[in-house]
Design a protein around this motif. Structure first.
Motif, PDB file in Angstrom:
ATOM      1  N   GLU A 115       8.455  32.490 -15.859  1.00  0.00           N
ATOM      2  CA  GLU A 115       8.210  31.483 -14.838  1.00  0.00           C
ATOM      3  C   GLU A 115       8.639  31.875 -13.575  1.00  0.00           C
ATOM      4  O   GLU A 115       9.763  32.655 -13.499  1.00  0.00           O
ATOM      5  N   GLN A 116       8.245  31.591 -12.715  1.00  0.00           N
ATOM      6  CA  GLN A 116       8.849  31.993 -11.146  1.00  0.00           C
ATOM      7  C   GLN A 116      10.017  31.384 -10.781  1.00  0.00           C
ATOM      8  O   GLN A 116      11.043  32.004 -10.226  1.00  0.00           O
ATOM      9  N   SER A 117      10.158  30.188 -11.440  1.00  0.00           N
ATOM     10  CA  SER A 117      11.684  29.604 -11.149  1.00  0.00           C
ATOM     11  C   SER A 117      12.823  30.353 -11.947  1.00  0.00           C
ATOM     12  O   SER A 117      13.912  30.083 -11.644  1.00  0.00           O
ATOM     13  N   LYS A 118      12.509  31.255 -12.859  1.00  0.00           N
ATOM     14  CA  LYS A 118      13.445  31.905 -13.804  1.00  0.00           C
ATOM     15  C   LYS A 118      13.741  33.367 -12.930  1.00  0.00           C
ATOM     16  O   LYS A 118      14.620  33.950 -13.320  1.00  0.00           O
ATOM     17  N   ILE A 119      13.173  33.632 -11.825  1.00  0.00           N
ATOM     18  CA  ILE A 119      13.384  34.968 -11.186  1.00  0.00           C
ATOM     19  C   ILE A 119      14.666  34.781 -10.293  1.00  0.00           C
ATOM     20  O   ILE A 119      14.740  33.693  -9.591  1.00  0.00           O
ATOM     21  N   TYR A 120      15.478  35.713 -10.257  1.00  0.00           N
ATOM     22  CA  TYR A 120      16.483  35.516  -9.341  1.00  0.00           C
ATOM     23  C   TYR A 120      16.304  36.428  -8.003  1.00  0.00           C
ATOM     24  O   TYR A 120      17.634  36.406  -7.065  1.00  0.00           O
ATOM     25  N   ASN A 121      15.425  36.968  -7.862  1.00  0.00           N
ATOM     26  CA  ASN A 121      15.062  37.447  -6.271  1.00  0.00           C
ATOM     27  C   ASN A 121      14.357  36.322  -5.307  1.00  0.00           C
ATOM     28  O   ASN A 121      13.591  35.710  -5.653  1.00  0.00           O
ATOM     29  N   THR A 122      15.177  36.351  -4.359  1.00  0.00           N
ATOM     30  CA  THR A 122      14.589  35.198  -3.422  1.00  0.00           C
ATOM     31  C   THR A 122      13.343  35.169  -2.975  1.00  0.00           C
ATOM     32  O   THR A 122      12.425  34.256  -2.946  1.00  0.00           O
ATOM     33  N   LEU A 123      12.954  36.523  -2.723  1.00  0.00           N
ATOM     34  CA  LEU A 123      11.371  36.721  -2.272  1.00  0.00           C
ATOM     35  C   LEU A 123      10.252  36.078  -3.367  1.00  0.00           C
ATOM     36  O   LEU A 123       9.410  35.497  -3.216  1.00  0.00           O
ATOM     37  N   LEU A 124      10.660  36.849  -4.460  1.00  0.00           N
ATOM     38  CA  LEU A 124       9.686  36.409  -5.472  1.00  0.00           C
ATOM     39  C   LEU A 124       9.857  35.054  -5.907  1.00  0.00           C
ATOM     40  O   LEU A 124       9.039  34.506  -6.510  1.00  0.00           O
ATOM     41  N   ARG A 125      10.806  34.202  -5.742  1.00  0.00           N
ATOM     42  CA  ARG A 125      11.174  32.859  -6.066  1.00  0.00           C
ATOM     43  C   ARG A 125      10.446  31.951  -4.906  1.00  0.00           C
ATOM     44  O   ARG A 125       9.891  30.807  -5.253  1.00  0.00           O
ATOM     45  N   THR A 126      10.296  32.808  -3.788  1.00  0.00           N
ATOM     46  CA  THR A 126      10.186  31.804  -2.634  1.00  0.00           C
ATOM     47  C   THR A 126       8.209  31.983  -2.472  1.00  0.00           C
ATOM     48  O   THR A 126       7.634  30.982  -1.855  1.00  0.00           O
ATOM     49  N   SER A 131       4.396  32.255  -2.525  1.00  0.00           N
ATOM     50  CA  SER A 131       3.475  31.285  -3.006  1.00  0.00           C
ATOM     51  C   SER A 131       3.136  31.692  -4.551  1.00  0.00           C
ATOM     52  O   SER A 131       3.216  32.704  -5.138  1.00  0.00           O
ATOM     53  N   PRO A 132       2.851  30.447  -5.436  1.00  0.00           N
ATOM     54  CA  PRO A 132       2.467  30.551  -6.631  1.00  0.00           C
ATOM     55  C   PRO A 132       1.255  31.571  -6.929  1.00  0.00           C
ATOM     56  O   PRO A 132       1.035  32.410  -7.960  1.00  0.00           O
ATOM     57  N   GLN A 133       0.436  31.462  -5.894  1.00  0.00           N
ATOM     58  CA  GLN A 133      -0.860  32.253  -5.921  1.00  0.00           C
ATOM     59  C   GLN A 133      -0.331  33.735  -5.702  1.00  0.00           C
ATOM     60  O   GLN A 133      -1.104  34.434  -6.489  1.00  0.00           O
ATOM     61  N   SER A 134       0.301  33.994  -4.941  1.00  0.00           N
ATOM     62  CA  SER A 134       0.743  35.398  -4.744  1.00  0.00           C
ATOM     63  C   SER A 134       1.643  35.762  -5.723  1.00  0.00           C
ATOM     64  O   SER A 134       1.505  37.062  -5.947  1.00  0.00           O
ATOM     65  N   PHE A 135       2.474  34.986  -6.327  1.00  0.00           N
ATOM     66  CA  PHE A 135       3.249  35.518  -7.421  1.00  0.00           C
ATOM     67  C   PHE A 135       2.206  35.847  -8.534  1.00  0.00           C
ATOM     68  O   PHE A 135       2.592  36.614  -9.406  1.00  0.00           O
ATOM     69  N   ALA A 136       1.319  35.173  -8.893  1.00  0.00           N
ATOM     70  CA  ALA A 136       0.276  35.314 -10.032  1.00  0.00           C
ATOM     71  C   ALA A 136      -0.276  36.786  -9.857  1.00  0.00           C
ATOM     72  O   ALA A 136      -0.739  37.408 -10.771  1.00  0.00           O
ATOM     73  N   ARG A 137      -0.474  37.201  -8.715  1.00  0.00           N
ATOM     74  CA  ARG A 137      -1.163  38.390  -8.444  1.00  0.00           C
ATOM     75  C   ARG A 137      -0.246  39.516  -8.841  1.00  0.00           C
ATOM     76  O   ARG A 137      -0.568  40.718  -8.829  1.00  0.00           O
ATOM     77  N   LEU A 138       1.122  39.230  -8.794  1.00  0.00           N
ATOM     78  CA  LEU A 138       2.122  40.406  -9.128  1.00  0.00           C
ATOM     79  C   LEU A 138       2.776  40.324 -10.392  1.00  0.00           C
ATOM     80  O   LEU A 138       3.155  41.436 -10.999  1.00  0.00           O
ATOM     81  N   VAL A 139       2.804  39.167 -11.149  1.00  0.00           N
ATOM     82  CA  VAL A 139       3.363  39.005 -12.273  1.00  0.00           C
ATOM     83  C   VAL A 139       3.346  40.059 -13.722  1.00  0.00           C
ATOM     84  O   VAL A 139       4.096  40.236 -14.285  1.00  0.00           O
ATOM     85  N   ALA A 167      -4.032  36.989   2.599  1.00  0.00           N
ATOM     86  CA  ALA A 167      -3.587  36.947   4.097  1.00  0.00           C
ATOM     87  C   ALA A 167      -2.141  36.150   3.885  1.00  0.00           C
ATOM     88  O   ALA A 167      -1.288  36.709   4.689  1.00  0.00           O
ATOM     89  N   GLU A 168      -1.970  35.175   3.186  1.00  0.00           N
ATOM     90  CA  GLU A 168      -0.914  34.426   3.101  1.00  0.00           C
ATOM     91  C   GLU A 168       0.266  35.446   2.263  1.00  0.00           C
ATOM     92  O   GLU A 168       1.363  35.487   2.823  1.00  0.00           O
ATOM     93  N   THR A 169      -0.187  36.265   1.182  1.00  0.00           N
ATOM     94  CA  THR A 169       0.765  37.177   0.610  1.00  0.00           C
ATOM     95  C   THR A 169       1.227  38.183   1.785  1.00  0.00           C
ATOM     96  O   THR A 169       2.250  38.181   1.974  1.00  0.00           O
ATOM     97  N   ARG A 170       0.205  38.604   2.592  1.00  0.00           N
ATOM     98  CA  ARG A 170       0.642  39.609   3.621  1.00  0.00           C
ATOM     99  C   ARG A 170       1.442  39.049   4.750  1.00  0.00           C
ATOM    100  O   ARG A 170       2.540  39.590   4.931  1.00  0.00           O
ATOM    101  N   ASP A 171       1.149  37.998   5.276  1.00  0.00           N
ATOM    102  CA  ASP A 171       2.114  37.248   6.120  1.00  0.00           C
ATOM    103  C   ASP A 171       3.373  37.088   5.556  1.00  0.00           C
ATOM    104  O   ASP A 171       4.335  37.155   6.406  1.00  0.00           O
TER     105      ASP A 171
END
Length: 241
Positions: free
Chosen positions: A5-16, A18-26, A120-124
């Motif tokens: 879960e994104q909420s279980k990540i302790y890196n601030t960038l990955l926690r912050t 967007s869920p859509q961006s996180f899903a592209r990397l997880v 674009a959202e992930t890039r920005d």
């Protein structure tokens, strides 16, 4: 790595991000140990991974053509290594390596670049983080040119405190001398002054923050602008309570 879960990540960038961006990397995330001296970015070598630090502290070090080195930035759980990739630069001079051991999540460069190129959202979002790292570098130059060693030392201790858990910072006098670009004896003298003001306590291999407020008072205008900008553009305070 098993889907987390994104909420279980302790890196601030990955926690912050967007869920859509996180899903592209997880699916390609891998948790790894990051021991002292572990190299995150090698001088002139294209990295294979982006490292999102969850604990520990990395140093960004610049080295001149005749071998002089100085630390120009920190990266901890608020950030990631290898962000020159965001500027379409595959390799860069200088090194980033762990000064305090910890752990993190690594993502293959190809996966990361595909994610930022296709959305674009992930890039920005990651470009805003790059902006904060450039600002940190600019204020390091300002501190070196216009502030005393005592003020600069207080700033660097605060920056370490921002990125590490608790008040005990496992940093050596050698590390502090690298950060400030001064002799170890100069660091030792300035630490004695900070101890006399009851701001810190220094023991072998450890520095304990006794009063963050006193360090803030000593650092003055040397500290704070990049930290406030990080919170402004990324939406979370740099120092997690």
């Amino acid at each position: 790595m098993t889907t987390v879960e994104q909420s279980k990540i302790y890196n601030t960038l990955l926690r912050t991000v967007s869920p859509q961006s996180f899903a592209r990397l997880v699916d390609e995330m891998e948790r790894v140990d990051l021991p002292v001296r572990y190299v995150l970015v090698e001088d002139g070598v294209a990295p294979k991974y982006i490292y999102f630090i969850e604990s520990g502290l990395g140093s960004v070090v610049a080295t001149s053509s005749d071998g002089e080195s100085i630390e120009v930035g920190h990266v901890g759980r608020e950030g990631a290594s290898g962000m020159h990739i965001m500027l379409a630069v595959p390799a860069t001079p200088g090194r980033t390596f762990m000064q305090v051991s910890g752990s993190g999540i690594r993502v293959p460069i190809g996966v990361f670049t595909d994610a930022v190129a296709s959305d674009a959202e992930t890039r920005d979002f990651f470009l805003r983080y790059v902006h904060t790292t450039v600002l940190q570098l600019a204020h390091s130059a300002l501190a070196n040119a216009r502030y005393s060693m005592q003020e600069r030392l207080a700033r660097w201790i605060l920056m370490c405190h921002d990125r590490l858990d608790g008040d005990d910072l496992p940093v050596t006098h050698e590390f502090l001398s690298l950060m400030l670009g001064v002799r170890r004896s100069g660091v030792t003298d300035q630490l004695h002054i900070l101890e006399g003001r009851h701001a810190v306590r220094s023991t072998r291999g450890n520095l304990r923050v006794l009063s963050r407020q006193k360090l803030l008072d000593i650092a003055g205008g040397c500290y704070g602008v990049p930290e406030r900008e990080y919170e402004k553009v990324l939406g979370l305070p740099l120092r997690m309570k």
